[in-house]
Design a protein around this motif. Structure first.
Motif, mmCIF file in Angstrom:
data_model
loop_
_atom_site.group_PDB
_atom_site.id
_atom_site.type_symbol
_atom_site.label_atom_id
_atom_site.label_comp_id
_atom_site.label_asym_id
_atom_site.label_seq_id
_atom_site.Cartn_x
_atom_site.Cartn_y
_atom_site.Cartn_z
ATOM 1 N N GLY A 232 -33.987 15.465 -14.054
ATOM 2 C CA GLY A 232 -35.196 14.702 -13.773
ATOM 3 C C GLY A 232 -34.896 13.323 -13.204
ATOM 4 N N ALA A 233 -33.727 13.180 -12.558
ATOM 5 C CA ALA A 233 -33.323 11.881 -12.021
ATOM 6 C C ALA A 233 -34.305 11.410 -10.957
ATOM 7 C CB ALA A 233 -31.915 11.977 -11.427
ATOM 8 N N LYS A 234 -34.710 10.169 -11.047
ATOM 9 C CA LYS A 234 -35.698 9.612 -10.115
ATOM 10 C C LYS A 234 -35.022 8.711 -9.093
ATOM 11 C CE LYS A 234 -39.589 9.672 -13.366
ATOM 12 N NZ LYS A 234 -38.865 10.444 -14.390
ATOM 13 N N TRP A 235 -35.566 8.745 -7.875
ATOM 14 C CA TRP A 235 -35.005 7.964 -6.771
ATOM 15 C C TRP A 235 -35.620 6.573 -6.676
ATOM 16 C CZ3 TRP A 235 -31.135 9.901 -3.611
ATOM 17 C CH2 TRP A 235 -30.887 11.275 -3.706
ATOM 18 N N LEU A 236 -36.940 6.510 -6.815
ATOM 19 C CA LEU A 236 -37.663 5.261 -6.557
ATOM 20 C C LEU A 236 -38.623 4.934 -7.687
ATOM 21 C CD1 LEU A 236 -38.711 6.029 -2.855
ATOM 22 C CD2 LEU A 236 -36.716 4.709 -3.582
ATOM 23 N N ASP A 237 -38.902 3.633 -7.847
ATOM 24 C CA ASP A 237 -39.933 3.248 -8.793
ATOM 25 C C ASP A 237 -41.266 3.145 -8.056
ATOM 26 O OD1 ASP A 237 -40.009 0.822 -7.388
ATOM 27 O OD2 ASP A 237 -38.907 -0.291 -8.925
ATOM 28 N N GLU A 238 -42.303 2.707 -8.735
ATOM 29 C CA GLU A 238 -43.634 2.658 -8.141
ATOM 30 C C GLU A 238 -43.722 1.684 -6.974
ATOM 31 O OE1 GLU A 238 -46.384 1.824 -11.238
ATOM 32 O OE2 GLU A 238 -46.174 3.783 -12.203
ATOM 33 N N ASP A 239 -42.795 0.737 -6.913
ATOM 34 C CA ASP A 239 -42.782 -0.237 -5.821
ATOM 35 C C ASP A 239 -41.869 0.177 -4.674
ATOM 36 O OD1 ASP A 239 -44.521 -1.972 -7.196
ATOM 37 O OD2 ASP A 239 -42.837 -2.778 -8.359
ATOM 38 N N GLY A 240 -41.315 1.398 -4.768
ATOM 39 C CA GLY A 240 -40.447 1.883 -3.710
ATOM 40 C C GLY A 240 -39.025 1.372 -3.781
ATOM 41 N N LYS A 241 -38.641 0.780 -4.915
ATOM 42 C CA LYS A 241 -37.280 0.268 -5.075
ATOM 43 C C LYS A 241 -36.398 1.333 -5.728
ATOM 44 C CE LYS A 241 -38.719 -4.563 -5.437
ATOM 45 N NZ LYS A 241 -38.701 -5.790 -6.274
ATOM 46 N N SER A 242 -35.118 1.308 -5.367
ATOM 47 C CA SER A 242 -34.186 2.328 -5.829
ATOM 48 C C SER A 242 -33.984 2.310 -7.338
ATOM 49 C CB SER A 242 -32.833 2.147 -5.146
ATOM 50 O OG SER A 242 -31.886 3.071 -5.660
ATOM 51 N N LEU A 243 -33.947 3.516 -7.923
ATOM 52 C CA LEU A 243 -33.660 3.689 -9.341
ATOM 53 C C LEU A 243 -32.317 4.374 -9.567
ATOM 54 C CD1 LEU A 243 -37.156 4.870 -10.680
ATOM 55 C CD2 LEU A 243 -36.013 2.700 -11.196
ATOM 56 N N VAL A 244 -31.588 4.606 -8.481
ATOM 57 C CA VAL A 244 -30.342 5.366 -8.587
ATOM 58 C C VAL A 244 -29.360 4.711 -9.556
ATOM 59 C CG1 VAL A 244 -28.328 6.211 -7.314
ATOM 60 C CG2 VAL A 244 -30.601 6.366 -6.288
ATOM 61 N N GLY A 245 -29.328 3.382 -9.593
ATOM 62 C CA GLY A 245 -28.391 2.697 -10.479
ATOM 63 C C GLY A 245 -28.880 2.482 -11.890
ATOM 64 N N SER A 246 -30.150 2.822 -12.143
ATOM 65 C CA SER A 246 -30.695 2.521 -13.467
ATOM 66 C C SER A 246 -31.367 3.697 -14.168
ATOM 67 C CB SER A 246 -31.709 1.371 -13.366
ATOM 68 O OG SER A 246 -32.769 1.713 -12.476
ATOM 69 N N ASP A 247 -31.788 4.701 -13.433
ATOM 70 C CA ASP A 247 -32.478 5.826 -14.065
ATOM 71 C C ASP A 247 -31.499 6.614 -14.939
ATOM 72 O OD1 ASP A 247 -35.074 7.611 -13.921
ATOM 73 O OD2 ASP A 247 -33.361 8.968 -13.791
ATOM 74 N N PRO A 248 -31.865 6.911 -16.176
ATOM 75 C CA PRO A 248 -30.952 7.618 -17.085
ATOM 76 C C PRO A 248 -30.573 9.017 -16.611
ATOM 77 C CG PRO A 248 -33.163 7.478 -18.015
ATOM 78 C CD PRO A 248 -33.129 6.554 -16.840
ATOM 79 N N GLY A 249 -31.420 9.640 -15.797
ATOM 80 C CA GLY A 249 -31.107 10.968 -15.296
ATOM 81 C C GLY A 249 -29.852 10.986 -14.443
ATOM 82 N N TRP A 250 -29.667 9.932 -13.631
ATOM 83 C CA TRP A 250 -28.464 9.842 -12.796
ATOM 84 C C TRP A 250 -27.224 9.640 -13.664
ATOM 85 C CZ3 TRP A 250 -28.739 11.767 -8.277
ATOM 86 C CH2 TRP A 250 -29.903 11.648 -7.502
ATOM 87 N N LYS A 251 -27.328 8.782 -14.664
ATOM 88 C CA LYS A 251 -26.202 8.534 -15.553
ATOM 89 C C LYS A 251 -25.790 9.819 -16.262
ATOM 90 C CE LYS A 251 -24.718 5.743 -19.502
ATOM 91 N NZ LYS A 251 -25.123 4.737 -20.519
ATOM 92 N N GLU A 252 -26.774 10.557 -16.751
ATOM 93 C CA GLU A 252 -26.493 11.812 -17.448
ATOM 94 C C GLU A 252 -25.776 12.796 -16.538
ATOM 95 O OE1 GLU A 252 -28.971 15.475 -19.618
ATOM 96 O OE2 GLU A 252 -30.023 13.672 -18.924
ATOM 97 N N LEU A 253 -26.229 12.881 -15.325
ATOM 98 C CA LEU A 253 -25.656 13.824 -14.373
ATOM 99 C C LEU A 253 -24.217 13.458 -14.020
ATOM 100 C CD1 LEU A 253 -26.439 16.308 -12.676
ATOM 101 C CD2 LEU A 253 -27.177 14.738 -10.877
ATOM 102 N N ILE A 254 -23.983 12.184 -13.728
ATOM 103 C CA ILE A 254 -22.652 11.734 -13.327
ATOM 104 C C ILE A 254 -21.657 11.834 -14.493
ATOM 105 C CG2 ILE A 254 -21.324 9.716 -12.590
ATOM 106 C CD1 ILE A 254 -23.827 8.874 -10.975
ATOM 107 N N GLU A 255 -22.091 11.491 -15.688
ATOM 108 C CA GLU A 255 -21.205 11.589 -16.843
ATOM 109 C C GLU A 255 -20.846 13.044 -17.124
ATOM 110 O OE1 GLU A 255 -23.244 9.532 -19.961
ATOM 111 O OE2 GLU A 255 -22.393 7.565 -19.391
ATOM 112 N N TRP A 256 -21.814 13.939 -16.943
ATOM 113 C CA TRP A 256 -21.535 15.368 -17.139
ATOM 114 C C TRP A 256 -20.502 15.852 -16.137
ATOM 115 C CZ3 TRP A 256 -22.808 19.251 -13.487
ATOM 116 C CH2 TRP A 256 -22.520 20.564 -13.900
ATOM 117 N N GLN A 257 -20.670 15.488 -14.878
ATOM 118 C CA GLN A 257 -19.733 15.918 -13.851
ATOM 119 C C GLN A 257 -18.327 15.373 -14.098
ATOM 120 O OE1 GLN A 257 -22.049 14.629 -10.319
ATOM 121 N NE2 GLN A 257 -21.869 16.744 -9.641
ATOM 122 N N LYS A 258 -18.232 14.113 -14.486
ATOM 123 C CA LYS A 258 -16.932 13.480 -14.720
ATOM 124 C C LYS A 258 -16.191 14.160 -15.864
ATOM 125 C CE LYS A 258 -14.809 8.935 -15.611
ATOM 126 N NZ LYS A 258 -14.078 9.302 -16.840
ATOM 127 N N ALA A 259 -16.888 14.372 -16.971
ATOM 128 C CA ALA A 259 -16.261 15.003 -18.129
ATOM 129 C C ALA A 259 -15.850 16.437 -17.826
ATOM 130 C CB ALA A 259 -17.221 14.964 -19.319
#
Length: 395
Positions: A232-259
């Motif tokens: 459920g990783a999100k790309w943008l917030d309601e103002d159209g700003k990037s969430l890639v560095g802060s959305d927990p879905g991205w962190k979960e995905l990257i940590e899973w891949q790394k491990a």
């Protein structure tokens, strides 16, 4: 009916649509760097030509077997319009297309494999605004699937039409899974990892012989956009700003891949991946049994039939994070897009061809069945041949 289609239909659920639309918006925004509005567009005739004649060029990226499918539909268009000649340029990737349009080459209709260019091409005018043609010819855009409709326009400008769509899911080798004692495909990322480790075998020198699943980002279809719906990783917030560095879905995905990669062995995984053949060749890792499970698009069904007909495989929705099981059955939906190049010498004829390829039911069904891509107009799902046999991907 192939199971891959069920992935497609389930991808139209609300949860999947939200993830897909957000991803498409981010991709569109990423291509907006050229600036400019492309200039004013010349008004068109008040009515479509009653008779089509002349030469029109079609640039597309398909090759080999798939190019023949495109040619078959082009032949139908020429048969219906005997005074029209379509000059087809196949095997043209996006970079070639960009350069050709920029150089003012003879490009009338162009088909791209990526929605990434929509923002750039709409904003710069590389693809002409289709509004005048759509309004004049009363083309019903409601017949387009909602997600497809969203990724073929940018900032209120519709410069593209969908040329079928792609949906992604998990392909798995039934024989290899059965040999490892695995009876059902994984539904969570944790299950995918556990099954993949069980399926992975090694050569005498310790190198990987058969890989259960390759978690390496950038491997074949392992792209961020394709994986985002799993958590459920999100790309943008309601103002159209990037969430890639802060959305927990991205962190979960990257940590899973790394491990996951570390458990396999990153150096071994790098060497294995580097030795992989092109994903669209007959030496595709999944097709030759080099990997047991893989993330791929619906088009693989046709490639398997053509290149690896003896492989016993199945398809399923791609696994989700253990805390996102409500998203299971959804996924990433994207597709090919077509437009009229700004330098088209015969825009009316170009529009007629583009309209035929994208909203003519028979043409869309023939393309979908031949390429095993997903139809993007609702009428294609109920289409039948003259003998009454259902021909759409939904049969």
């Amino acid at each position: 009916m192939e199971e891959a289609v069920r992935i497609t239909l389930r991808a139209r659920t609300r949860a999947a649509a939200v993830a897909v639309v957000a991803g498409a918006a981010a991709l569109a925004l990423s291509g907006c760097g050229s600036g400019g509005d492309g200039g004013a567009q010349t008004p068109i005739a008040s009515a479509a030509p009653s008779h089509l004649a002349g030469t029109v060029s079609l640039w597309h990226f398909f090759s080999d077997r798939e190019a023949k499918v495109i040619q078959g539909v082009v032949d139908d268009f020429e048969k219906a319009n005997p005074d029209v000649k379509v000059v087809v340029h196949s095997g043209q990737d996006d970079e070639k297309l960009r350069k050709a349009i920029a150089a003012g080459n003879d490009v009338d209709v162009a088909v791209s494999y990526s929605t990434d260019i929509v923002g750039n091409f709409c904003q710069s005018g590389a693809f002409q605004d289709l509004a005048q043609y759509l309004q004049r010819d009363k083309v019903d855009l409601d017949q387009l699937l909602p997600t497809v409709r969203s990724y073929t326009e940018f900032d209120g400008t519709r410069c593209a039409m969908p040329v079928l769509a792609d949906a992604y899911g998990l392909y798995y080798n039934k024989s290899l899974l059965a040999k490892a004692g695995i009876t059902t495909p994984p539904k969570t990322l944790d299950e995918l990892e556990a099954d993949a480790l069980k399926l992975t075998t090694y050569n005498a020198d310790g190198s990987i012989k058969t890989l259960g699943f390759n978690p390496w980002m950038g491997y074949q279809e392992m792209a961020p956009a394709h994986l985002a719906p799993a958590t459920g990783a999100k790309w943008l917030d309601e103002d159209g700003k990037s969430l890639v560095g802060s959305d927990p879905g991205w962190k979960e995905l990257i940590e899973w891949q790394k491990a996951f990669a570390e458990k396999i062995g990153t150096d071994k995984l790098k060497k294995f991946t580097a030795a992989s053949a092109d994903e669209f060749s007959a030496q595709n890792d999944f097709e030759i049994g080099r990997v047991a499970m893989n993330l791929d698009g619906e088009w693989r069904v046709a490639f398997m039939k053509d290149q690896a007909p003896k492989v016993d495989y199945g398809t399923a929705p791609f696994p989700t994070g253990s805390d996102h099981t409500d998203l299971y059955g959804g996924g990433y939906l994207t597709g090919n897009i077509g437009g009229i190049a700004k330098g088209s010498k015969n825009p009316e004829l170009a529009w007629a061809l583009l309209k035929y390829l994208t909203v003519d039911t028979d043409a869309v069904v023939k393309l979908a069945n031949g390429l095993q891509n997903v139809p993007t107009i609702t009428s294609a799902y109920d289409s039948r041949t003259s003998c009454g046999t259902r021909t759409s991907r939904r049969s």
